[in-house]
Scaffold this motif. Structure first.
Motif, mmCIF file in Angstrom:
data_model
loop_
_atom_site.group_PDB
_atom_site.id
_atom_site.type_symbol
_atom_site.label_atom_id
_atom_site.label_comp_id
_atom_site.label_asym_id
_atom_site.label_seq_id
_atom_site.Cartn_x
_atom_site.Cartn_y
_atom_site.Cartn_z
ATOM 1 N N TYR A 25 0.840 -1.249 -0.047
ATOM 2 C CA TYR A 25 0.048 0.143 -0.046
ATOM 3 C C TYR A 25 0.728 1.351 0.043
ATOM 4 C CZ TYR A 25 -3.810 -3.264 1.027
ATOM 5 O OH TYR A 25 -4.668 -4.168 0.618
ATOM 6 N N LEU A 26 0.652 2.034 -0.724
ATOM 7 C CA LEU A 26 1.408 3.275 -1.124
ATOM 8 C C LEU A 26 0.746 4.472 -0.254
ATOM 9 C CD1 LEU A 26 3.705 4.881 -2.679
ATOM 10 C CD2 LEU A 26 2.130 5.350 -4.446
ATOM 11 N N GLU A 27 1.877 4.846 0.289
ATOM 12 C CA GLU A 27 1.370 6.254 1.265
ATOM 13 C C GLU A 27 2.068 7.323 1.169
ATOM 14 O OE1 GLU A 27 0.277 5.995 5.883
ATOM 15 O OE2 GLU A 27 2.398 6.705 5.683
ATOM 16 N N GLN A 28 1.114 8.285 0.560
ATOM 17 C CA GLN A 28 1.757 9.790 0.200
ATOM 18 C C GLN A 28 1.113 10.663 0.947
ATOM 19 O OE1 GLN A 28 1.406 8.736 -3.930
ATOM 20 N NE2 GLN A 28 3.230 9.595 -4.422
ATOM 21 N N PRO A 64 -3.489 0.714 -3.219
ATOM 22 C CA PRO A 64 -3.012 -0.581 -3.122
ATOM 23 C C PRO A 64 -2.392 -0.921 -4.574
ATOM 24 C CG PRO A 64 -5.345 -0.533 -3.547
ATOM 25 C CD PRO A 64 -4.963 0.676 -3.201
ATOM 26 N N LEU A 65 -1.200 -1.577 -4.410
ATOM 27 C CA LEU A 65 -0.276 -1.801 -5.628
ATOM 28 C C LEU A 65 0.141 -3.334 -5.636
ATOM 29 C CD1 LEU A 65 2.155 1.161 -5.453
ATOM 30 C CD2 LEU A 65 0.265 0.910 -6.887
ATOM 31 N N THR A 66 -0.156 -4.050 -6.693
ATOM 32 C CA THR A 66 0.018 -5.629 -6.592
ATOM 33 C C THR A 66 1.401 -5.559 -7.679
ATOM 34 O OG1 THR A 66 -2.199 -6.081 -6.799
ATOM 35 C CG2 THR A 66 -0.552 -7.802 -7.324
ATOM 36 N N ILE A 67 2.515 -6.217 -6.855
ATOM 37 C CA ILE A 67 3.833 -6.505 -7.573
ATOM 38 C C ILE A 67 3.676 -7.378 -8.628
ATOM 39 C CG2 ILE A 67 6.125 -7.273 -6.922
ATOM 40 C CD1 ILE A 67 5.305 -6.476 -3.903
ATOM 41 N N THR A 68 4.453 -7.027 -9.750
ATOM 42 C CA THR A 68 4.357 -7.572 -10.884
ATOM 43 C C THR A 68 5.875 -8.162 -11.089
ATOM 44 O OG1 THR A 68 4.744 -5.994 -12.299
ATOM 45 C CG2 THR A 68 2.624 -6.957 -12.145
ATOM 46 N N SER A 69 6.841 -7.646 -10.628
ATOM 47 C CA SER A 69 8.312 -8.165 -10.676
ATOM 48 C C SER A 69 8.926 -7.507 -9.546
ATOM 49 C CB SER A 69 8.853 -7.928 -12.059
ATOM 50 O OG SER A 69 8.980 -6.355 -12.102
ATOM 51 N N TYR A 70 10.039 -8.383 -9.065
ATOM 52 C CA TYR A 70 11.217 -7.718 -8.171
ATOM 53 C C TYR A 70 12.511 -8.347 -8.498
ATOM 54 C CZ TYR A 70 13.806 -8.709 -4.023
ATOM 55 O OH TYR A 70 14.861 -8.602 -3.053
ATOM 56 N N ARG A 71 13.457 -7.387 -8.213
ATOM 57 C CA ARG A 71 14.912 -7.828 -8.474
ATOM 58 C C ARG A 71 15.617 -6.892 -7.722
ATOM 59 N NH1 ARG A 71 17.687 -5.209 -13.178
ATOM 60 N NH2 ARG A 71 16.161 -3.627 -13.911
ATOM 61 N N LYS A 72 16.730 -7.493 -7.361
ATOM 62 C CA LYS A 72 18.082 -6.489 -6.613
ATOM 63 C C LYS A 72 18.781 -5.587 -7.781
ATOM 64 C CE LYS A 72 18.992 -6.688 -2.645
ATOM 65 N NZ LYS A 72 18.543 -5.768 -1.747
ATOM 66 N N HIS A 73 19.162 -4.496 -7.314
ATOM 67 C CA HIS A 73 20.003 -3.922 -8.270
ATOM 68 C C HIS A 73 20.956 -2.842 -7.150
ATOM 69 C CE1 HIS A 73 21.564 -1.746 -11.728
ATOM 70 N NE2 HIS A 73 21.243 -0.794 -11.228
ATOM 71 N N LEU A 122 10.872 -2.630 -8.157
ATOM 72 C CA LEU A 122 9.839 -3.332 -8.367
ATOM 73 C C LEU A 122 8.749 -2.658 -9.404
ATOM 74 C CD1 LEU A 122 8.598 -2.964 -4.495
ATOM 75 C CD2 LEU A 122 9.293 -5.010 -5.472
ATOM 76 N N THR A 123 7.873 -3.597 -10.207
ATOM 77 C CA THR A 123 7.134 -3.062 -11.019
ATOM 78 C C THR A 123 5.561 -3.225 -10.572
ATOM 79 O OG1 THR A 123 7.207 -4.976 -12.346
ATOM 80 C CG2 THR A 123 8.626 -3.420 -13.036
ATOM 81 N N PHE A 124 4.614 -2.712 -10.814
ATOM 82 C CA PHE A 124 3.153 -2.860 -10.039
ATOM 83 C C PHE A 124 2.485 -3.213 -11.592
ATOM 84 C CE2 PHE A 124 5.314 -0.079 -7.090
ATOM 85 C CZ PHE A 124 5.443 -0.891 -6.173
ATOM 86 N N GLN A 125 1.240 -4.032 -11.197
ATOM 87 C CA GLN A 125 0.158 -4.179 -12.127
ATOM 88 C C GLN A 125 -0.457 -3.121 -12.617
ATOM 89 O OE1 GLN A 125 -2.369 -7.329 -10.521
ATOM 90 N NE2 GLN A 125 -3.563 -7.302 -12.126
ATOM 91 N N GLY A 126 -0.494 -2.853 -13.786
ATOM 92 C CA GLY A 126 -1.234 -1.629 -14.239
ATOM 93 C C GLY A 126 -0.482 -0.285 -14.416
ATOM 94 N N ILE A 132 2.445 -2.497 4.716
ATOM 95 C CA ILE A 132 1.528 -3.382 4.860
ATOM 96 C C ILE A 132 0.813 -3.283 5.930
ATOM 97 C CG2 ILE A 132 3.297 -4.929 3.260
ATOM 98 C CD1 ILE A 132 4.014 -6.192 6.311
ATOM 99 N N SER A 133 -0.524 -4.088 6.037
ATOM 100 C CA SER A 133 -1.207 -3.995 7.244
ATOM 101 C C SER A 133 -0.700 -5.230 8.125
ATOM 102 C CB SER A 133 -2.647 -4.308 7.021
ATOM 103 O OG SER A 133 -2.671 -5.670 6.389
#
Length: 174
Positions: free
Chosen positions: A39-42, A50-59, A65-69, A86-87
């Motif tokens: 959950y993105l808080e600004q 709410p953001l659903t993760i579509t990919s994760y990698r270390k750099h 991270l990338t998010f669905q949509g 997270i809750s």
């Protein structure tokens, strides 16, 4: 509802909607799995997004991270500076092995030497490499003490009492 910070979006990465995150999570490989929701808080937004993760990698020192949509840089540019949360319901103690704890359980605990001297309270946990380092605000002075979370130093952790006992090795508090 109680919320826990797992990372901060500090920048975008490339043009395909990837964001750079400085993690504050105990288990990035579990927390950032594809399909998990953060959950993105600004400050300028009343509701958490709410953001659903579509990919994760270390750099380098970042988690990417990338998010669905959200598939290009223009869609995620506004996320910079936002906190990923997270809750309480999303915490999963199944990930903890014997002698492991969530950061929020350790932060705020009072640290004592094995000789009974109170050193101060843990204010932060750093994860620079092989082991975590606990930052203690000294009770005696304004300086911070850095204690490695290793078996030779940390002798007892009692989360229920908020008390940690350490063995002070030579040169540790200097």
């Amino acid at each position: 509802m109680k919320w826990f910070n797992v990372g901060k979006i500090v920048n975008t990465h490339g043009v395909r909607g990837e964001v750079r995150v400085i993690s504050k999570t105990d288990f990035p490989e579990v927390r950032y799995q594809k399909g998990n929701v953060l959950y993105l808080e600004q400050a300028e937004r009343r509701e958490k997004l709410p953001l659903t993760i579509t990919s994760y990698r270390k750099h380098k020192q970042f988690d990417l991270l990338t998010f669905q949509g959200y598939e290009n840089i223009n869609e995620v540019e506004a996320f910079k500076g936002g906190l990923l949360k997270i809750s309480e319901e999303q915490l999963n103690e199944d990930h903890l092995d014997e002698g492991e704890f969530f950061y929020h359980q350790i932060i705020g605990c009072t640290v004592f030497t094995d000789e009974g001297e109170e050193l101060g309270k843990i204010t932060e946990i750093l994860s620079p490499g092989a082991n975590d380092v606990w930052v203690i605000q000294s009770k005696k002075s304004k300086k911070q003490l850095l204690i490695p979370y290793i078996d030779e130093v940390v002798k007892e952790v009692n989360i229920n009492e908020g008390k940690i006992i350490i063995h002070v090795m030579e040169g540790l508090l200097e």
